[in-house]
Enzyme design. Structure first.
Site, PDB file in Angstrom:
ATOM      1  N   ASP A  78     -43.375  26.742   7.404  1.00 25.74           N
ATOM      2  CA  ASP A  78     -43.063  25.041   7.571  1.00 25.74           C
ATOM      3  C   ASP A  78     -42.976  24.564   6.188  1.00 25.74           C
ATOM      4  O   ASP A  78     -42.130  23.800   5.986  1.00 25.74           O
ATOM      5  CB  ASP A  78     -43.950  24.134   8.356  1.00 25.74           C
ATOM      6  N   CYS A 119     -49.268  31.057  12.213  1.00 24.90           N
ATOM      7  CA  CYS A 119     -48.695  29.903  11.597  1.00 24.90           C
ATOM      8  C   CYS A 119     -48.192  29.046  12.563  1.00 24.90           C
ATOM      9  O   CYS A 119     -47.959  29.235  13.580  1.00 24.90           O
ATOM     10  CB  CYS A 119     -47.727  29.945  10.314  1.00 24.90           C
ATOM     11  N   LYS A 121     -45.490  27.712  14.410  1.00 26.83           N
ATOM     12  CA  LYS A 121     -44.762  28.006  15.882  1.00 26.83           C
ATOM     13  C   LYS A 121     -45.118  29.064  16.356  1.00 26.83           C
ATOM     14  O   LYS A 121     -44.760  29.412  17.669  1.00 26.83           O
ATOM     15  CB  LYS A 121     -43.352  27.745  15.442  1.00 26.83           C
ATOM     16  N   CYS A 191     -52.434  27.253   5.778  1.00 25.08           N
ATOM     17  CA  CYS A 191     -53.058  25.968   4.789  1.00 25.08           C
ATOM     18  C   CYS A 191     -54.250  25.622   5.242  1.00 25.08           C
ATOM     19  O   CYS A 191     -54.418  25.252   6.289  1.00 25.08           O
ATOM     20  CB  CYS A 191     -51.905  25.204   4.414  1.00 25.08           C
ATOM     21  N   GLU A 442     -40.058  17.929  10.672  1.00 28.68           N
ATOM     22  CA  GLU A 442     -41.575  17.301  10.401  1.00 28.68           C
ATOM     23  C   GLU A 442     -40.992  16.572   9.077  1.00 28.68           C
ATOM     24  O   GLU A 442     -40.175  16.829   8.253  1.00 28.68           O
ATOM     25  CB  GLU A 442     -42.319  18.427   9.830  1.00 28.68           C
ATOM     26  N   SER A 468     -45.985  16.737   9.859  1.00 29.31           N
ATOM     27  CA  SER A 468     -46.831  17.865   9.543  1.00 29.31           C
ATOM     28  C   SER A 468     -48.306  17.451   9.630  1.00 29.31           C
ATOM     29  O   SER A 468     -48.604  16.467   9.856  1.00 29.31           O
ATOM     30  CB  SER A 468     -46.416  18.503   8.149  1.00 29.31           C
TER      31      SER A 468
END
Length: 558
Positions: A78, A119, A121, A191, A442, A468
């Site tokens: 993303d 991550c 999705k 992240c 997002e 996000s």
């Protein structure tokens, strides 16, 4: 065994010849066939270590008597997709992942699966697939990234996006931005804040589909490899006991996940993904129940971007089981739910104490008595709008101001960075919903620009798109019905006064029903021209309150 359909009997001799081509031994063909669904690739930082996780999972499966076979699942980063046409292709992959995993599992008659996502999705996509295929399944993610350090302070990706806004406002030099650029993402992994990927990996523990530590053990820790081996062992135990995803992902388990969501202050994207997962598990969720759960659930954690703690800190404090144990003190968790450990929630969390009350607040001393997410309704959002309440500045919990209206994210970013947005404004971004985008982009770029330019405590943003998990501030997304479906957000005009009241769950424009009706007479929707998969997606996708799942002819999704 399901795999007997492709391995046993004279009619399956041609099938066995193909297994021979794969190098299977006769002994291996007699073992349960376990699909290891790997999201490994070399473009997503959260996935670059999954090859090592997969090898550990395979060892665990083989050790426990199964035959592992690795199959792929796609994933989009993303962060790399953010702020351009690529973001239209993020949410839409969730359903591609679920569909393709169903195809692989059914076509090859897997007896069980271990899902290896990380991550945004592919975690919910694989949870959806697990519920749909309903064979014994365990999840083990790639783990979170360690926080970066800039000038002695922990930082993460949200700091990087905000640094760009600060540079646009003249508050940072190019050299300052470069330092952030080279230090905020120091390792592989998802992240490091409580963004969407980490939110979903944590909720996988709360749902009961992942083992202890799945959401919090950092990607670079050897504990993560050990966890993967244990996941491989455990899926064979689930196979022997015939414990399946729908035995685990019950209505009570989904309510547990929603409760933990509120306590952690997870990404607002969970309000898309939990209904979609529930839908696949045959459980009906009305999104508005989130406010009931929030009203009784204290917010115990303020991880980045809401605060200054990170996933590694949550792990050291005891992780998700410690959070659940705190919640259990107020009888907020159903302790009888079965989990992928083969034990109940109550058995799992027994003795999992909170080791750091600065990271996980004791239930008697929460950040707030109510949860981290709120669902708003009103004449702009008759169905719903979603906000991460725990990441909103106190002075912005109630806000009124003039609408600054944009029909796409790109125009809004240009106006924000161009200094055209001033304190008090309410930025409205529409035609970015599931159908309107299509793909429901997002909005991390505009929210980060607002914060980076010093407007985070004076400017709000509402959109039929989404945010996000790295977004913070008075950012209200998922406004439904979306503009492209005729929702009232499409009728807002420049200068209309908008009233936001998060404590009372309301979002309204000072416009009468008669005025809305008059404007509708001349309204024409903006149509974004797309082709390929996005065009097909737009025709099938449902609204945000339904989880933006794809409609099946004759099947109700509400």
């Amino acid at each position: 065994m399901l795999s007997d359909n492709v391995k046993k009997g004279m009619q399956q001799a041609p099938h066995r010849s193909l297994f021979n081509a794969l190098g299977f031994t006769q002994e291996e063909m007699r073992k349960p066939l376990v699909g290891v669904v790997s999201s490994y690739n070399e473009i997503v930082p959260g996935h670059m270590n999954l090859d090592k996780i997969v090898e550990a999972v395979k060892l665990g499966i083989a050790e426990a008597g199964g035959m592992p076979v690795v199959v792929p699942a796609i994933a989009v980063c993303d962060g790399i997709a953010m702020g351009h046409v690529g973001m239209k292709y993020s949410l839409v992959t969730r359903d591609l992942i679920a569909d393709s995993t169903e195809c692989l599992a059914k076509a090859h008659q897997f007896d069980a699966m271990v899902m290896v996502p990380n991550c945004d999705k592919n975690v919910p996509g694989l949870l959806m697939a697990a519920a749909r295929v309903n064979i014994p399944t365990v999840f083990v993610s790639g783990g979170p990234m360690l926080a970066g350090r800039v000038k002695g302070e922990k930082r993460s990706l949200s700091s990087m996006f905000e640094a760009v806004g600060a540079y646009a406002a003249g508050k940072m030099t190019e050299e300052d931005v470069l330092e952030f650029e080279t230090k905020v993402c120091p390792t592989c992994g998802s992240c490091s804040g409580m963004y969407t990927a980490n939110s979903l990996n944590c909720l996988t523990e709360a749902l009961g589909m992942g083992l202890k530590g799945n959401g919090t053990i950092p990607a670079v820790y050897s504990d993560r490899i050990r966890l993967a081996k244990h996941a491989g062992n455990q899926v064979m135990e689930l196979f022997r006991r015939d414990i399946r995803p729908r035995d685990i992902m019950t209505e009570d388990a989904i309510m547990n996940a929603l409760t933990v969501d509120m306590a952690l202050g997870c990404s607002t994207n969970t309000m898309l993904h939990l209904p979609a997962i529930a839908h696949e598990a045959g459980v009906k969720i009305d999104l508005r129940i989130a406010n009931e759960v929030s009203a009784r659930t204290p917010n115990l954690c303020h991880l980045a971007p809401a605060g200054y703690t990170y996933m590694e800190d949550l792990n050291e404090a005891g992780g998700i089981y410690a959070v659940m144990n705190e919640l259990a003190k107020k009888d907020l968790i159903n302790l009888d739910c079965m989990t992928a450990t083969g034990k109940t929630v109550g058995e799992n969390i027994k003795g999992c104490v909170n080791k750091d009350p600065q990271v996980i607040r004791p239930v008697e001393n929460p950040y707030s008595e109510t949860g981290g997410i709120a669902v708003l309704t009103g004449n702009i959002a008759p169905e719903s709008g979603v906000v991460k309440r725990s990441a909103v500045a106190p002075e912005m919990l109630k806000h009124s101001g003039p609408a600054r209206v944009f029909d796409c994210e790109d125009d809004a970013i240009a106006a924000i960075k161009g200094g055209k947005i001033v304190p008090g404004d309410v930025v409205v971004i529409r035609y970015e919903g599931p159908k309107g985008g299509p793909g429901m982009r997002e909005m991390l770029n505009p929210t980060s620009a607002i914060v980076g330019m010093g407007l985070g405590s004076t400017v709000a943003l509402i959109t039929d798109g989404r945010f996000s998990g790295a977004s913070r501030g008075a950012s209200i997304g998922h406004v439904a019905p979306e503009a492209a479906a005729g929702g009232p957000i499409g009728l807002i005009r420049e200068g209309d006064i908008i009233d936001i009241d998060i404590p009372n769950n309301s979002l309204n424009a000072r416009i009468s029903e008669e005025e809305f009706a008059e404007r509708r007479k001349t309204w024409k929707p903006r149509v974004n021209e797309v082709g390929g998969y996005l065009a097909r997606y737009r025709e099938l996708v449902t609204g945000a309150p339904q989880g933006a799942v794809l409609a099946v002819p004759g099947q109700k999704t509400e």
